[in-house]
Design a protein around this motif. Structure first.
Motif, PDB file in Angstrom:
ATOM      1  N   PRO A 181      -0.596  12.409   7.013  1.00  0.00           N
ATOM      2  CA  PRO A 181      -1.012  11.890   5.642  1.00  0.00           C
ATOM      3  C   PRO A 181      -2.377  11.895   5.245  1.00  0.00           C
ATOM      4  CG  PRO A 181      -0.354  10.152   7.288  1.00  0.00           C
ATOM      5  CD  PRO A 181      -0.277  11.440   8.282  1.00  0.00           C
ATOM      6  N   LYS A 182      -2.529  12.164   4.086  1.00  0.00           N
ATOM      7  CA  LYS A 182      -4.204  12.235   3.716  1.00  0.00           C
ATOM      8  C   LYS A 182      -4.617  10.693   3.806  1.00  0.00           C
ATOM      9  CE  LYS A 182      -2.919  11.298  -0.906  1.00  0.00           C
ATOM     10  NZ  LYS A 182      -3.215  11.606  -2.590  1.00  0.00           N
ATOM     11  N   GLU A 183      -3.941   9.543   3.840  1.00  0.00           N
ATOM     12  CA  GLU A 183      -4.686   8.346   3.988  1.00  0.00           C
ATOM     13  C   GLU A 183      -5.020   8.112   5.303  1.00  0.00           C
ATOM     14  OE1 GLU A 183      -1.608   8.864   2.736  1.00  0.00           O
ATOM     15  OE2 GLU A 183      -1.498   8.215   0.728  1.00  0.00           O
ATOM     16  N   MET A 184      -4.824   8.995   6.349  1.00  0.00           N
ATOM     17  CA  MET A 184      -5.389   9.080   7.698  1.00  0.00           C
ATOM     18  C   MET A 184      -6.355   9.865   7.876  1.00  0.00           C
ATOM     19  SD  MET A 184      -3.951   6.847   9.809  1.00  0.00           S
ATOM     20  CE  MET A 184      -4.561   7.271  11.247  1.00  0.00           C
ATOM     21  N   ARG A 230       9.999   3.037   4.473  1.00  0.00           N
ATOM     22  CA  ARG A 230      10.245   4.440   4.318  1.00  0.00           C
ATOM     23  C   ARG A 230      10.321   4.573   2.755  1.00  0.00           C
ATOM     24  NH1 ARG A 230       9.289   8.158   7.779  1.00  0.00           N
ATOM     25  NH2 ARG A 230       9.209   7.293   9.843  1.00  0.00           N
ATOM     26  N   GLN A 231       9.862   5.723   2.057  1.00  0.00           N
ATOM     27  CA  GLN A 231      10.104   5.982   0.959  1.00  0.00           C
ATOM     28  C   GLN A 231      11.433   6.912   0.523  1.00  0.00           C
ATOM     29  OE1 GLN A 231       7.244   7.500  -1.859  1.00  0.00           O
ATOM     30  NE2 GLN A 231       8.390   7.370  -3.669  1.00  0.00           N
ATOM     31  N   GLY A 232      11.559   7.830   1.678  1.00  0.00           N
ATOM     32  CA  GLY A 232      12.501   8.736   1.488  1.00  0.00           C
ATOM     33  C   GLY A 232      12.035  10.007   0.878  1.00  0.00           C
ATOM     34  N   GLU A 233      12.013  10.197  -0.262  1.00  0.00           N
ATOM     35  CA  GLU A 233      11.794  11.312  -1.141  1.00  0.00           C
ATOM     36  C   GLU A 233      10.462  10.663  -1.773  1.00  0.00           C
ATOM     37  OE1 GLU A 233      14.017  14.316  -3.745  1.00  0.00           O
ATOM     38  OE2 GLU A 233      15.434  12.983  -2.644  1.00  0.00           O
ATOM     39  N   PRO A 234       9.359  11.499  -1.945  1.00  0.00           N
ATOM     40  CA  PRO A 234       8.110  11.131  -2.823  1.00  0.00           C
ATOM     41  C   PRO A 234       8.720  11.459  -4.321  1.00  0.00           C
ATOM     42  CG  PRO A 234       7.873  13.262  -1.806  1.00  0.00           C
ATOM     43  CD  PRO A 234       9.015  12.635  -1.411  1.00  0.00           C
ATOM     44  N   LYS A 235       9.232  10.416  -4.956  1.00  0.00           N
ATOM     45  CA  LYS A 235       9.847  10.324  -6.213  1.00  0.00           C
ATOM     46  C   LYS A 235       8.791   9.683  -7.208  1.00  0.00           C
ATOM     47  CE  LYS A 235      14.705  10.188  -5.248  1.00  0.00           C
ATOM     48  NZ  LYS A 235      15.907   9.333  -5.406  1.00  0.00           N
ATOM     49  N   GLY A 236       7.592   9.480  -6.811  1.00  0.00           N
ATOM     50  CA  GLY A 236       6.673   8.636  -7.668  1.00  0.00           C
ATOM     51  C   GLY A 236       6.077   7.504  -7.194  1.00  0.00           C
ATOM     52  N   LEU A 237       4.879   7.208  -7.829  1.00  0.00           N
ATOM     53  CA  LEU A 237       4.242   5.775  -7.609  1.00  0.00           C
ATOM     54  C   LEU A 237       5.090   4.639  -7.779  1.00  0.00           C
ATOM     55  CD1 LEU A 237       1.878   4.378  -6.329  1.00  0.00           C
ATOM     56  CD2 LEU A 237       0.771   4.542  -8.661  1.00  0.00           C
ATOM     57  N   ILE A 272       0.941  -1.117   0.075  1.00  0.00           N
ATOM     58  CA  ILE A 272      -0.065   0.011  -0.061  1.00  0.00           C
ATOM     59  C   ILE A 272       0.874   1.184  -0.176  1.00  0.00           C
ATOM     60  CG2 ILE A 272      -1.798   1.167   1.092  1.00  0.00           C
ATOM     61  CD1 ILE A 272      -2.751  -1.231   2.368  1.00  0.00           C
ATOM     62  N   PRO A 273       1.164   1.822  -1.421  1.00  0.00           N
ATOM     63  CA  PRO A 273       1.883   3.075  -1.008  1.00  0.00           C
ATOM     64  C   PRO A 273       1.153   4.081  -0.476  1.00  0.00           C
ATOM     65  CG  PRO A 273       1.542   2.004  -3.363  1.00  0.00           C
ATOM     66  CD  PRO A 273       0.571   1.381  -2.496  1.00  0.00           C
ATOM     67  N   ALA A 274       1.637   5.050   0.603  1.00  0.00           N
ATOM     68  CA  ALA A 274       0.921   5.789   1.175  1.00  0.00           C
ATOM     69  C   ALA A 274       1.978   7.054   1.751  1.00  0.00           C
ATOM     70  CB  ALA A 274       0.332   5.400   2.651  1.00  0.00           C
ATOM     71  N   ALA A 275       2.840   7.163   0.667  1.00  0.00           N
ATOM     72  CA  ALA A 275       4.043   8.236   0.836  1.00  0.00           C
ATOM     73  C   ALA A 275       3.842   9.232   0.150  1.00  0.00           C
ATOM     74  CB  ALA A 275       5.494   7.463   0.856  1.00  0.00           C
ATOM     75  N   GLY A 276       2.779   9.534  -0.637  1.00  0.00           N
ATOM     76  CA  GLY A 276       2.647  11.024  -1.315  1.00  0.00           C
ATOM     77  C   GLY A 276       2.405  11.976  -0.500  1.00  0.00           C
ATOM     78  N   LEU A 277       2.549  13.286  -1.051  1.00  0.00           N
ATOM     79  CA  LEU A 277       2.545  14.538  -0.121  1.00  0.00           C
ATOM     80  C   LEU A 277       1.092  15.131  -0.153  1.00  0.00           C
ATOM     81  CD1 LEU A 277       5.372  16.529  -1.850  1.00  0.00           C
ATOM     82  CD2 LEU A 277       5.456  15.528   0.385  1.00  0.00           C
ATOM     83  N   GLY A 278       0.157  14.439  -0.660  1.00  0.00           N
ATOM     84  CA  GLY A 278      -1.181  15.014  -0.468  1.00  0.00           C
ATOM     85  C   GLY A 278      -1.488  16.214  -0.673  1.00  0.00           C
ATOM     86  N   THR A 279      -1.073  17.165  -1.554  1.00  0.00           N
ATOM     87  CA  THR A 279      -1.015  18.536  -1.703  1.00  0.00           C
ATOM     88  C   THR A 279      -2.256  18.923  -1.887  1.00  0.00           C
ATOM     89  OG1 THR A 279      -0.189  18.346  -3.955  1.00  0.00           O
ATOM     90  CG2 THR A 279       1.405  18.946  -2.607  1.00  0.00           C
ATOM     91  N   ARG A 280      -3.264  18.197  -2.569  1.00  0.00           N
ATOM     92  CA  ARG A 280      -4.726  18.707  -2.818  1.00  0.00           C
ATOM     93  C   ARG A 280      -5.609  18.807  -1.489  1.00  0.00           C
ATOM     94  NH1 ARG A 280      -6.356  13.988  -6.968  1.00  0.00           N
ATOM     95  NH2 ARG A 280      -4.567  13.239  -5.543  1.00  0.00           N
ATOM     96  N   PHE A 281      -4.712  18.424  -0.577  1.00  0.00           N
ATOM     97  CA  PHE A 281      -5.579  18.494   0.952  1.00  0.00           C
ATOM     98  C   PHE A 281      -5.025  19.403   1.729  1.00  0.00           C
ATOM     99  CE2 PHE A 281      -8.748  14.963   0.196  1.00  0.00           C
ATOM    100  CZ  PHE A 281      -9.747  15.564   0.778  1.00  0.00           C
TER     101      PHE A 281
END
Ligand code: UTP
Length: 293
Positions: A25-28, A102-109, A8-17
Motif C-alpha cells: 500500500p502507498k501508505e506504507m 476491510r473496504q472490500g472494493e475501493p469504491k471511493g473515499l 484513517i482510510p488507506a484502501a485506495g489502489l495508489g495507481t500513481r505509485f
C-alpha cells in the motif's frame, strides 16, 4: 484524552505509485525512515485521540503488521544493546488502540468512510487520509476539533492552491471569514476545471464529522470517476438548512501529499533536512547538488 475516534482510510489502489504499490500500500511508503501512515497515526495521537480505525483493502496486511509488535526483532535489538532502534520499533506498536476493517472494493473515499459506521457509532469522529501528511509543527487537527466543538458542524481543512492544480481537489465555496478563523462552507465541487472552481480553497485530507454524515453517505450515489465521493455527501450537508452545516479551517502550514510522486520526494527532503541526525550531512550536499542543476 478526547473521546473522539479517528478513521484513517488507506484502501485506495495508489495507481500513481505503480509499480511500487503493486503488492504494497502507498501508505506504507517510507518517508525518511517511517511509513507515511505512522506520521498520520502520531498526528491523531497528538490531538488526544487514542482509538484509531484504519480502513484497509487488498494488499494492506503490511499496515496491520506494522502496528503489531515483532518480539523476535525486539529481542535481537535488546541483545545488541541497540536501545534507540528498539524504542523506535516498539513505538509503532504502542501508539494507540488501532483497529482495522476491510473496504472490500475501493469504491471511493465516501464508501471507505461509511465502513467505519459500526466502529464509530453515534459520535463525531475525525478522518485523516493515510497518504496526506501535516507537519507536526503545524497542528491542524486540534484546531478542527475545537471548531467542531464550537459549531457542531462538519469541519473540513482547506488550503489555497494555484489554479493549475485546482482540478485535482474538492473545492469549497465559502461566505468569508468568521471571527474564529473558520469559514462557513456553502458548497463543494469534486475536481472542477479551473474555470468552474468556486474558489482557490481546496479540501485537504483532514475532516471532523458528525455522525449525520453516515446517513447521507448511505444514499450518496457514485459521482466523479464512478466513486462514492465524501465531497458529494459534504455538499449535501453544506446545503441542508436543517442540518449541522459545514465549516472550513484554512490551513497555512506545511502539508505533504505523499500519494503524489513529486510531493512525496519533497516531503522526504524537507523532513530529512530538518532532522537533527540527518540534516547536517544532507544540507551541504543538497546545496552543492542544487548549484549544479
Ligand atoms: P486517493 O484518490 O488519493 O487514493 O484517495 P488512490 O485512489 O489510492 O490514489 P491513486 O489516484 O490511485 O494513486 C485518498 C485516500 O482515500 C483512500 C486512499 O487510500 C487514500 O488514503 N481511499 C480511496 C480509500 O480508502 N478507499 C477508496 O475507495 C478510495
Amino acid at each position: 484524552m478526547s473521546k473522539m475516534k479517528a478513521v484513517i482510510p488507506a484502501a485506495g489502489l495508489g495507481t500513481r505509485f505503480l509499480p511500487a504499490t503493486k503488492a504494497m500500500p502507498k501508505e506504507m511508503l517510507p518517508v525518511v525512515d517511517k511509513p507515511a501512515i505512522q506520521y498520520v497515526v502520531e498526528e491523531a495521537v497528538s490531538a488526544g485521540i487514542d482509538d484509531i480505525l484504519v480502513i484497509i483493502g487488498r494488499n494492506k496486511n503490511a499496515i496491520s503488521d506494522h502496528f503489531d509488535s515483532v518480539p523476535e526483532l525486539e529481542v535481537r535489538l535488546q541483545q545488541k544493546g541497540d536501545h534507540g532502534r528498539l524504542e523506535r520499533v516498539m513505538k509503532s506498536s504502542d501508539l494507540a488502540d488501532i483497529h482495522f476493517v476491510r473496504q472490500g472494493e475501493p469504491k471511493g473515499l465516501g464508501h471507505a468512510v461509511l465502513r467505519a459506521r459500526t466502529h464509530v457509532g453515534d459520535s463525531s469522529f475525525a478522518v485523516l487520509l493515510g497518504d496526506d501528511l501535516i507537519d507536526e509543527r503545524d497542528p491542524l487537527l486540534t484546531e478542527m476539533i475545537a471548531a467542531h466543538e464550537r459549531t457542531g458542524a462538519a469541519v473540513i481543512a482547506l488550503m489555497q492552491v494555484p489554479a493549475e492544480s485546482i482540478h485535482l481537489y474538492g473545492v469549497a465555496a465559502t461566505d468569508g471569514d468568521d471571527a474564529d478563523g473558520a469559514v462557513r462552507v456553502t458548497g463543494l465541487v469534486e475536481k472542477p476545471s479551473a474555470g468552474d472552481a468556486p474558489s482557490d480553497l481546496a479540501v485537504i485530507g483532514r475532516y471532523v464529522l458528525p455522525p449525520a454524515v453516515f446517513e447521507v453517505l448511505e444514499r450518496t450515489q457514485p459521482g466523479k470517476g464512478g466513486e462514492i465521493q465524501l465531497t458529494d455527501a459534504l455538499q449535501e450537508l453544506a446545503t441542508d438548512p436543517d442540518g449541522p452545516g459545514v465549516v472550513g479551517v484554512v490551513f497555512r502550514g506545511r502539508r505533504y501529499d505523499t500519494g503524489d510522486r513529486v510531493d512525496y520526494i519533497k516531503a522526504i527532503v524537507q523532513l530529512a533536512v530538518d532532522r537533527d541526525d540527518l540534516g547536517a550531512d544532507l544540507r551541504p550536499w543538497l546545496k552543492d547538488f542544487a548549484g549544479g542543476l
